[in-house]
Design a protein around this motif. Structure first.
Motif, PDB file in Angstrom:
ATOM      1  N   GLY A  24      61.800  58.287   9.870  1.00  0.00           N
ATOM      2  CA  GLY A  24      60.497  57.779  10.285  1.00  0.00           C
ATOM      3  C   GLY A  24      59.324  58.984  10.395  1.00  0.00           C
ATOM      4  N   LYS A  25      59.844  60.174   9.773  1.00  0.00           N
ATOM      5  CA  LYS A  25      58.918  61.385   9.945  1.00  0.00           C
ATOM      6  C   LYS A  25      57.944  61.480   8.717  1.00  0.00           C
ATOM      7  N   TYR A  26      58.193  60.453   7.878  1.00  0.00           N
ATOM      8  CA  TYR A  26      56.995  60.658   6.643  1.00  0.00           C
ATOM      9  C   TYR A  26      56.862  59.174   6.167  1.00  0.00           C
ATOM     10  N   ARG A  27      55.549  58.752   5.983  1.00  0.00           N
ATOM     11  CA  ARG A  27      55.107  57.605   5.460  1.00  0.00           C
ATOM     12  C   ARG A  27      54.667  57.837   4.516  1.00  0.00           C
ATOM     13  N   GLU A  28      55.106  57.036   3.280  1.00  0.00           N
ATOM     14  CA  GLU A  28      54.255  57.203   1.982  1.00  0.00           C
ATOM     15  C   GLU A  28      53.000  56.755   1.739  1.00  0.00           C
ATOM     16  N   GLY A  29      52.026  57.453   1.391  1.00  0.00           N
ATOM     17  CA  GLY A  29      50.638  57.155   1.527  1.00  0.00           C
ATOM     18  C   GLY A  29      49.949  57.230   2.625  1.00  0.00           C
ATOM     19  N   ARG A  30      50.587  57.577   3.608  1.00  0.00           N
ATOM     20  CA  ARG A  30      49.913  57.659   5.021  1.00  0.00           C
ATOM     21  C   ARG A  30      49.878  59.237   5.425  1.00  0.00           C
TER      22      ARG A  30
END
Length: 390
Positions: A65-71
């Motif tokens: 949950g440390k990287y959200r694609e597109g955000r």
């Protein structure tokens, strides 16, 4: 099923990625599946391709949950750092440097999966729970793999040849290392102590040591999340006039200071100030002439793996007491044969408290054991070897 997958530990997650075969370069190193390769290409290489070379690191960041694609902004370096730190802190993995190949066109590291971790560590945790060191930083230690003595061992009978003391040393080290590596990340404990003129700082976070900066300097240099400590003004130190004048001239050149922090693989520093900074310590290149910190470049002051190796030899009676204290000198060359350390304008001592606590714990345990042996062993019983002195 989805909930179970989301709650996988790093060991289970990584094994699943290896078996999937979807990441180039991620593969088993042996038939027993106890060693595996992980691709380790540097982002600065000309043939670096983020979609391929950072795919595994990105997947771990997404999973945690440390990287959200597109955000979120893509940060391959941070993705890699997160997985590297997770591997270093986990008791399930151990890097095997002699098998790694980092100078190839497709570099890789090799790690060993510790198959005994789940059983041995699980049994030991029930015995030593609740004795977390008051000085260790949970994010700064990787465990030393040492044998744990069984409760039924008779230390009294073994004291004649010193085996009991050696077993006790190893037990104390294993206990402390286990707790430091397993402590929750939100339970931060003191990790550094810095001593400089008229100040002593014990920190639970990164430390920025600096001169007296102007008001509003954060707007100039940007915010800093580290604990910021300023050298006291010369007036409060009651120094001779010539020394006061020299320090007054030096401090403005140190206003951006140095950043010191503890990481899983060691102790690090980065110089931001215009004024020159020199240092000495276990990893210093020179012992008889100055070692300068380059500006805006990270320098490792203490290597965790080297410290652990030296400490292991030390408690086994095969080496010297490991060095861990760091000296910083601001504005003047150091070491310098022409001037003693006490004659420098601004010296600071940096001490990682996990090292202090570990050495003290071993010595305390040995002393208690010797006292018990003398009390219950009777006259004529030979004493065990004295504990090593720091």
């Amino acid at each position: 099923m989805e909930e179970r997958i989301k709650n996988l530990r790093l060991k289970e997650w990584l094994i699943a990625q290896i078996d999937s075969g979807q990441y180039a370069g991620l593969s088993w190193e042996n038939e027993e599946k106890s060693l595996f390769r992980i691709p380790w290409k540097h982002a600065a290489k000309q043939d670096y391709k983020q979609n391929e070379d950072a795919a595994l690191f990105k997947a771990w960041a997404v999973y945690k949950g440390k990287y959200r694609e597109g955000r979120d902004k893509a940060d391959p370096t941070m993705w890699k750092t997160r997985l590297r730190c997770a591997l270093n802190k986990s008791t399930d993995f151990q890097e095997v440097p002699e098998h790694s190949q980092l100078d190839l066109s497709e570099p890789y590291k090799v790690y060993r999966i510790n198959t005994e971790t789940d059983t041995d560590m699980g049994q030991e945790s029930s015995q030593i729970k609740g004795h977390v060191s008051s000085h260790a930083s949970p994010s700064s230690i990787t465990p030393i793999n040492l044998p744990v003595p069984q409760p039924q061992q008779d230390y009294k009978n073994e004291s004649q040849n010193g085996d009991a003391v050696q077993i006790l040393r190893e037990a104390v080290v294993r206990e402390h290392m286990y707790h430091w590596s397993e402590a929750p990340q939100d339970h931060r404990l003191p990790s550094l102590i810095i001593t400089a003129p008229a100040l002593t700082v014990t920190s639970i976070s990164d430390i920025r040591l600096q001169g007296q900066g102007p008001l509003g300097s954060e707007r100039i240099y940007g915010p800093c999340s580290a604990q910021q400590i300023s050298f006291p003004p010369p007036a409060v130190l009651h120094l001779p006039p010539d020394i006061t004048q020299a320090m007054t001239h030096l401090l403005p050149h140190l206003e951006r200071g140095v950043l010191v922090w503890v990481a899983p693989d060691g102790l690090f520093i980065k110089r931001f100030c215009q004024g020159r900074v020199y240092w000495s310590g276990p990893l210093a290149q020179h012992t008889d002439r100055p070692n300068k910190l380059d500006r805006e470049r990270t320098c490792k002051l203490l290597d965790m793996h080297i410290f652990q190796s030296e400490f292991r030899r030390y408690i086994q009676g095969e080496g010297h007491r490991p060095l861990y204290e760091i000296a910083l000198c601001f504005g003047e060359e150091f070491p310098d044969s022409n001037l003693q350390e006490t004659n420098k304008l601004i010296m600071a001592q940096v001490v990682p408290l996990f090292a202090v606590d570990l050495l003290q714990s071993v010595q305390t345990a040995e002393k208690q054991h010797l006292d018990t042996s003398r009390t219950h062993g009777g006259e004529g019983q030979p004493d065990s070897p004295p504990p090593p002195q720091p």
